[in-house]
Write a protein that holds these residues in place. Structure first.
Motif, short mmCIF file in Angstrom:
data_model
loop_
_atom_site.label_atom_id
_atom_site.label_comp_id
_atom_site.label_asym_id
_atom_site.label_seq_id
_atom_site.Cartn_x
_atom_site.Cartn_y
_atom_site.Cartn_z
N ILE A 90 67.79 59.17 34.54
CA ILE A 90 67.36 58.54 35.79
C ILE A 90 65.89 58.19 35.63
O ILE A 90 65.10 59.03 35.21
CB ILE A 90 67.51 59.50 36.99
N SER A 91 65.52 56.94 35.99
CA SER A 91 64.10 56.58 35.92
C SER A 91 63.78 55.49 36.92
O SER A 91 64.65 54.75 37.37
CB SER A 91 63.73 56.11 34.51
N THR A 92 62.49 55.42 37.26
CA THR A 92 61.95 54.30 38.02
C THR A 92 60.59 53.99 37.40
O THR A 92 59.95 54.87 36.83
CB THR A 92 61.83 54.61 39.52
N ASN A 93 60.15 52.75 37.49
CA ASN A 93 58.89 52.35 36.90
C ASN A 93 57.86 52.06 37.98
O ASN A 93 58.21 51.66 39.09
CB ASN A 93 59.08 51.11 36.03
N ILE A 94 56.59 52.25 37.64
CA ILE A 94 55.50 52.07 38.58
C ILE A 94 54.38 51.31 37.88
O ILE A 94 54.17 51.45 36.68
CB ILE A 94 55.00 53.45 39.09
N GLY A 95 53.66 50.51 38.65
CA GLY A 95 52.49 49.80 38.11
C GLY A 95 52.88 48.76 37.09
O GLY A 95 53.86 48.03 37.27
N ASN A 96 52.12 48.67 36.01
CA ASN A 96 52.37 47.65 35.00
C ASN A 96 53.70 47.83 34.27
O ASN A 96 54.19 46.90 33.63
CB ASN A 96 51.23 47.61 33.99
N TYR A 97 54.30 49.03 34.34
CA TYR A 97 55.61 49.24 33.75
C TYR A 97 56.71 48.62 34.60
O TYR A 97 57.83 48.48 34.16
CB TYR A 97 55.92 50.73 33.60
N GLN A 98 56.39 48.27 35.83
CA GLN A 98 57.38 47.74 36.77
C GLN A 98 57.38 46.22 36.71
O GLN A 98 56.59 45.55 37.37
CB GLN A 98 57.06 48.23 38.19
N SER A 99 58.26 45.65 35.90
CA SER A 99 58.29 44.19 35.74
C SER A 99 58.85 43.50 36.97
O SER A 99 58.52 42.35 37.24
CB SER A 99 59.11 43.81 34.51
N ASN A 100 59.70 44.15 37.71
CA ASN A 100 60.27 43.59 38.94
C ASN A 100 59.66 44.35 40.11
O ASN A 100 59.86 45.54 40.25
CB ASN A 100 61.79 43.75 38.91
N LYS A 101 58.93 43.65 40.94
CA LYS A 101 58.15 44.30 42.01
C LYS A 101 58.99 44.55 43.26
O LYS A 101 58.70 44.08 44.36
CB LYS A 101 56.90 43.48 42.32
N HIS A 102 60.07 45.27 43.07
CA HIS A 102 60.94 45.76 44.15
C HIS A 102 61.38 47.12 43.65
O HIS A 102 61.92 47.23 42.55
CB HIS A 102 62.14 44.82 44.33
N MET A 103 61.14 48.17 44.43
CA MET A 103 61.50 49.52 43.97
C MET A 103 62.96 49.52 43.51
O MET A 103 63.85 49.05 44.22
CB MET A 103 61.32 50.55 45.07
N TRP A 105 65.79 51.89 40.77
CA TRP A 105 66.05 53.07 39.95
C TRP A 105 67.08 52.71 38.90
O TRP A 105 68.06 52.02 39.19
CB TRP A 105 66.56 54.21 40.82
N HIS A 106 66.85 53.18 37.69
CA HIS A 106 67.79 53.00 36.59
C HIS A 106 68.54 54.31 36.40
O HIS A 106 67.92 55.37 36.33
CB HIS A 106 67.06 52.70 35.28
N VAL A 107 69.85 54.24 36.31
CA VAL A 107 70.66 55.39 35.91
C VAL A 107 71.49 54.87 34.75
O VAL A 107 72.23 53.90 34.89
CB VAL A 107 71.56 55.89 37.06
N HIS A 108 71.31 55.49 33.58
CA HIS A 108 71.99 54.95 32.41
C HIS A 108 72.46 56.03 31.47
O HIS A 108 72.01 57.18 31.51
CB HIS A 108 71.11 53.93 31.68
N TYR A 109 73.39 55.62 30.61
CA TYR A 109 73.97 56.50 29.60
C TYR A 109 74.17 55.69 28.33
O TYR A 109 74.46 54.49 28.37
CB TYR A 109 75.33 57.05 30.06
N GLY A 110 74.06 56.36 27.20
CA GLY A 110 74.44 55.77 25.92
C GLY A 110 73.28 55.18 25.16
O GLY A 110 72.12 55.28 25.54
N ALA A 111 73.65 54.52 24.08
CA ALA A 111 72.67 53.94 23.17
C ALA A 111 71.98 52.72 23.80
O ALA A 111 72.55 52.02 24.63
CB ALA A 111 73.36 53.51 21.87
N ARG A 112 70.76 52.51 23.38
CA ARG A 112 70.02 51.32 23.81
C ARG A 112 70.64 50.10 23.15
O ARG A 112 70.93 50.11 21.96
CB ARG A 112 68.56 51.48 23.40
#
Length: 127
Positions: A90-103, A105-112
């Motif tokens: 589970i993650s969320t990005n803030i500041g310059n890491y946030q490419s989309n300026k709408h809060m 949350w990412h929930v993910h599984y598996g390989a990139r």
């Protein structure tokens, strides 16, 4: 010289407006969970408030009910992935890491499956 920076809000402009159709996972009055339109992981789900909130750091006291609903859906999606795959992130990005300026949350599984620039990695094909 100071210039006004305009931030893209894909979630309001495209997803919530209906311009971009998404595969919904869960939906409540205040929150939407859907499969990422360009997944970076084998299973990649996004959770967003339906109201525009810039980021986790800008949630106001008046938005606590919305934030509570968002976190309930984050928990529900994480529980689903843990049940189905045994783990998730589970993650969320803030500041310059946030490419989309709408809060969101990412929930993910598996390989990139994509690199940082969004290009598919050589071992993966678009789904």
């Amino acid at each position: 010289m100071i210039t006004e920076q305009k931030w893209e809000d894909f979630y309001c402009d495209e997803v919530l407006s209906g311009k971009t159709v998404v595969e919904k996972v869960y939906e409540t009055e205040h929150t939407l969970a859907f499969y990422h339109t360009r997944p970076y992981y084998e299973v990649h789900i996004i959770i967003i408030p339906k109201k525009h909130i810039l980021s986790f750091l800008t949630v106001s006291n008046e938005e606590t009910e919305i934030m509570s609903d968002v976190l309930k859906l984050v928990k529900q999606v994480a529980s689903m992935l843990e049940r189905d795959y045994g783990a998730c992130t589970i993650s969320t990005n803030i500041g310059n890491y946030q490419s989309n300026k709408h809060m969101h949350w990412h929930v993910h599984y598996g390989a990139r499956v994509r690199d940082e620039q969004g290009r598919l990695l050589h071992d993966h094909q678009a789904k």
